[in-house]
Design a protein around this motif. Structure first.
Motif, PDB file in Angstrom:
ATOM      1  N   LEU A 173       3.272   2.186 -11.673  1.00 16.35           N
ATOM      2  CA  LEU A 173       4.662   3.054 -11.636  1.00 16.35           C
ATOM      3  C   LEU A 173       5.595   1.869 -12.285  1.00 16.35           C
ATOM      4  O   LEU A 173       6.454   2.371 -13.099  1.00 16.35           O
ATOM      5  N   TYR A 174       5.556   0.599 -12.029  1.00 14.08           N
ATOM      6  CA  TYR A 174       6.370  -0.287 -12.662  1.00 14.08           C
ATOM      7  C   TYR A 174       5.948  -0.445 -14.212  1.00 14.08           C
ATOM      8  O   TYR A 174       6.895  -0.416 -15.011  1.00 14.08           O
ATOM      9  N   PHE A 175       4.859  -0.203 -14.447  1.00 15.69           N
ATOM     10  CA  PHE A 175       4.589  -0.479 -15.942  1.00 15.69           C
ATOM     11  C   PHE A 175       5.164   0.735 -16.684  1.00 15.69           C
ATOM     12  O   PHE A 175       5.486   0.620 -17.761  1.00 15.69           O
ATOM     13  N   TYR A 176       4.550   2.122 -16.147  1.00 14.21           N
ATOM     14  CA  TYR A 176       5.003   3.203 -16.879  1.00 14.21           C
ATOM     15  C   TYR A 176       6.469   3.391 -16.966  1.00 14.21           C
ATOM     16  O   TYR A 176       6.882   3.945 -18.094  1.00 14.21           O
ATOM     17  N   ALA A 191      11.207   9.339  -3.769  1.00 14.19           N
ATOM     18  CA  ALA A 191      12.497   9.375  -4.545  1.00 14.19           C
ATOM     19  C   ALA A 191      12.294   8.719  -6.019  1.00 14.19           C
ATOM     20  O   ALA A 191      12.852   9.022  -6.869  1.00 14.19           O
ATOM     21  N   THR A 192      11.151   7.849  -6.312  1.00 10.26           N
ATOM     22  CA  THR A 192      10.898   7.502  -7.810  1.00 10.26           C
ATOM     23  C   THR A 192      10.326   8.573  -8.595  1.00 10.26           C
ATOM     24  O   THR A 192      10.813   8.490  -9.684  1.00 10.26           O
ATOM     25  N   PHE A 193       9.531   9.473  -7.882  1.00  8.88           N
ATOM     26  CA  PHE A 193       9.453  10.861  -8.611  1.00  8.88           C
ATOM     27  C   PHE A 193      10.377  11.615  -9.082  1.00  8.88           C
ATOM     28  O   PHE A 193      10.642  12.120 -10.038  1.00  8.88           O
ATOM     29  N   MET A 252       0.691  -0.983  -0.141  1.00  9.11           N
ATOM     30  CA  MET A 252      -0.023  -0.083  -0.015  1.00  9.11           C
ATOM     31  C   MET A 252       0.749   1.342   0.065  1.00  9.11           C
ATOM     32  O   MET A 252       1.831   1.184   0.301  1.00  9.11           O
ATOM     33  N   ALA A 253       0.340   2.262  -0.594  1.00 16.54           N
ATOM     34  CA  ALA A 253       1.083   3.528  -0.577  1.00 16.54           C
ATOM     35  C   ALA A 253       1.202   4.304   0.819  1.00 16.54           C
ATOM     36  O   ALA A 253       1.850   5.505   0.955  1.00 16.54           O
ATOM     37  N   THR A 254       0.454   3.739   1.681  1.00 12.18           N
ATOM     38  CA  THR A 254       0.653   4.449   3.030  1.00 12.18           C
ATOM     39  C   THR A 254       1.747   4.051   3.847  1.00 12.18           C
ATOM     40  O   THR A 254       2.040   4.627   5.036  1.00 12.18           O
ATOM     41  N   THR A 255       2.588   3.452   3.471  1.00 16.03           N
ATOM     42  CA  THR A 255       4.123   3.057   4.041  1.00 16.03           C
ATOM     43  C   THR A 255       5.284   3.273   2.853  1.00 16.03           C
ATOM     44  O   THR A 255       5.053   3.137   1.863  1.00 16.03           O
ATOM     45  N   ASN A 256       6.372   3.665   3.430  1.00 20.19           N
ATOM     46  CA  ASN A 256       7.431   4.124   3.080  1.00 20.19           C
ATOM     47  C   ASN A 256       7.256   4.936   1.646  1.00 20.19           C
ATOM     48  O   ASN A 256       7.883   4.794   0.703  1.00 20.19           O
ATOM     49  N   ARG A 257       6.593   6.020   2.208  1.00 15.64           N
ATOM     50  CA  ARG A 257       6.237   7.028   1.160  1.00 15.64           C
ATOM     51  C   ARG A 257       7.561   7.715   0.569  1.00 15.64           C
ATOM     52  O   ARG A 257       7.727   8.175  -0.472  1.00 15.64           O
ATOM     53  N   ILE A 258       8.572   7.635   1.366  1.00 11.57           N
ATOM     54  CA  ILE A 258       9.919   8.394   1.034  1.00 11.57           C
ATOM     55  C   ILE A 258      10.350   7.581  -0.522  1.00 11.57           C
ATOM     56  O   ILE A 258      11.038   8.228  -1.285  1.00 11.57           O
ATOM     57  N   TYR A 259      10.242   6.159  -0.521  1.00  9.93           N
ATOM     58  CA  TYR A 259      10.651   5.746  -1.866  1.00  9.93           C
ATOM     59  C   TYR A 259       9.718   6.232  -2.787  1.00  9.93           C
ATOM     60  O   TYR A 259      10.356   6.184  -4.074  1.00  9.93           O
ATOM     61  N   SER A 283      14.244   3.790 -11.115  1.00 17.28           N
ATOM     62  CA  SER A 283      12.783   4.133 -10.582  1.00 17.28           C
ATOM     63  C   SER A 283      12.309   2.570 -10.202  1.00 17.28           C
ATOM     64  O   SER A 283      11.641   2.438  -9.232  1.00 17.28           O
ATOM     65  N   ILE A 284      12.254   1.719 -11.230  1.00 15.59           N
ATOM     66  CA  ILE A 284      11.925   0.507 -10.816  1.00 15.59           C
ATOM     67  C   ILE A 284      12.577  -0.277  -9.794  1.00 15.59           C
ATOM     68  O   ILE A 284      11.898  -1.009  -9.033  1.00 15.59           O
ATOM     69  N   ALA A 285      13.613  -0.130  -9.610  1.00 17.49           N
ATOM     70  CA  ALA A 285      14.374  -0.827  -8.609  1.00 17.49           C
ATOM     71  C   ALA A 285      14.095  -0.399  -7.299  1.00 17.49           C
ATOM     72  O   ALA A 285      13.810  -1.116  -6.150  1.00 17.49           O
ATOM     73  N   VAL A 286      13.928   0.980  -7.172  1.00 20.26           N
ATOM     74  CA  VAL A 286      13.387   1.600  -6.054  1.00 20.26           C
ATOM     75  C   VAL A 286      11.997   1.380  -5.521  1.00 20.26           C
ATOM     76  O   VAL A 286      11.924   0.913  -4.428  1.00 20.26           O
ATOM     77  N   LEU A 287      11.306   1.054  -6.420  1.00 25.39           N
ATOM     78  CA  LEU A 287       9.855   0.277  -6.018  1.00 25.39           C
ATOM     79  C   LEU A 287       9.994  -0.962  -5.642  1.00 25.39           C
ATOM     80  O   LEU A 287       9.289  -1.384  -4.775  1.00 25.39           O
ATOM     81  N   PHE A 288      10.924  -1.732  -6.149  1.00 23.29           N
ATOM     82  CA  PHE A 288      10.981  -3.087  -5.867  1.00 23.29           C
ATOM     83  C   PHE A 288      11.633  -3.149  -4.550  1.00 23.29           C
ATOM     84  O   PHE A 288      11.278  -3.820  -3.338  1.00 23.29           O
ATOM     85  N   TYR A 289      12.485  -2.163  -4.149  1.00 28.16           N
ATOM     86  CA  TYR A 289      13.163  -2.260  -2.813  1.00 28.16           C
ATOM     87  C   TYR A 289      12.249  -1.863  -1.850  1.00 28.16           C
ATOM     88  O   TYR A 289      12.047  -2.490  -0.584  1.00 28.16           O
TER      89      TYR A 289
END
Length: 285
Positions: A187-190, A11-13, A1-8, A252-258
């Motif tokens: 975001l993974y897809f885009y 960072a993707t942005f 969910m987007a409610t956790t670790n928003r800092i990442y 960006s994809i790597a940050v999302l996976f992390y």
């Protein structure tokens, strides 16, 4: 969910935005090709120089007197050819004349162009080879119009998708959308799609460079065999910086996976499965 670790997600942005900036810089700059030209009729002349992007470029022609001209990418899609031309008349007509070999040895349309230097110089005309059955404009030396257009389309699509990925990443730092196409998962897809289109236009232009532009920069002077740029043309920084957005979209994809990995390790994010008390297979003793 987007409610956790928003800092990442933030960072993707930032990372996707940097990739987008380099896409735009690549599209708008005029250093996709840089090279020099040698006069075939007078080897004592200095080298002339050319640099151009996807739309226009600068031709520094050093023949007797130095002058600079802005050349424009001119295409004929019916014949699938493009060339960098400038002319006091229509560049489209000049391209057709080149393609159909309707030029003579005294033609010098570049010399009639408006100089972009501070002073207007009178250029000593070059002497072209007489166009015969053995010396003619080789149609393989033109820039392929389909590849040129595909390069631009892929670059623009990559930039648009990169912009969408950046905006959605920022949106997900302040909101928690439930629709997949607006969520963190999208975001993974885009970012992957933006990376794919960037890679595609890099391959397209790089292939055309190796097959055509490396041997002929597709100027009037080289197509009419007044000058040669064979093995003196190189890919410029506008092309090479395209590897930066590929790297950043991948990052960006790597940050999302992390971030997903961190969420999976967080005990607060683990789902507890509760057995259904209505299950008839459960008995109390």
């Amino acid at each position: 969910m987007a409610t956790t670790n928003r800092i990442y997600i933030l960072a993707t942005f930032l990372v996707s935005s940097i990739a987008l900036i380099f896409n735009i810089v690549s599209l708008s700059t005029e250093q996709w090709i840089t090279g020099k030209l040698s006069d075939l009729t007078d080897t004592t002349q200095d080298f002339s120089y050319i640099n151009y992007g996807l739309f226009r470029g600068n031709y520094r022609r050093y023949v007797s007197i130095r002058a600079s001209y802005q050349v424009e990418m001119t295409c004929n899609f019916a014949n699938n050819v493009c060339a960098l031309l400038c002319s006091a008349d229509s560049t489209a007509d000049l391209l057709d004349a080149l393609y159909n070999n309707n030029i003579n040895e005294n033609d010098d349309p570049t010399g009639s162009c408006i100089s972009t230097t501070s002073s207007v110089f009178a250029i000593h005309p070059l002497t072209a080879k007489t166009l015969t059955t053995t010396t003619y404009v080789n149609r393989k030396n033109f820039i392929n119009a389909g590849v040129w257009l595909s390069t631009i389309v892929c670059l623009v699509i990559a930039a648009i998708i990169g912009l969408l990925a950046s905006v959605l990443a920022l949106y997900n730092t302040i909101s928690n959308p439930i629709n997949f196409y607006l969520s963190v998962g999208s975001l993974y897809f885009y970012n992957g799609l933006a990376l794919g289109f960037t890679l595609l236009y890099v391959i397209l232009w790089g292939t055309m460079y190796n097959l055509t532009i490396f041997h002929n920069v597709a100027l009037y002077d080289t197509l009419a065999e007044k000058m040669t740029s064979d093995k003196m043309a190189f890919l410029g920084y506008s092309y090479w910086i395209s590897f930066i957005p590929m790297t950043f979209y991948g990052a960006s994809i790597a940050v999302l996976f992390y971030r997903e990995h961190l969420n999976a390790k967080d005990p607060k994010q683990k789902n507890i499965q509760i057995e259904d008390s209505a299950d008839p297979s459960l008995f109390l003793f």
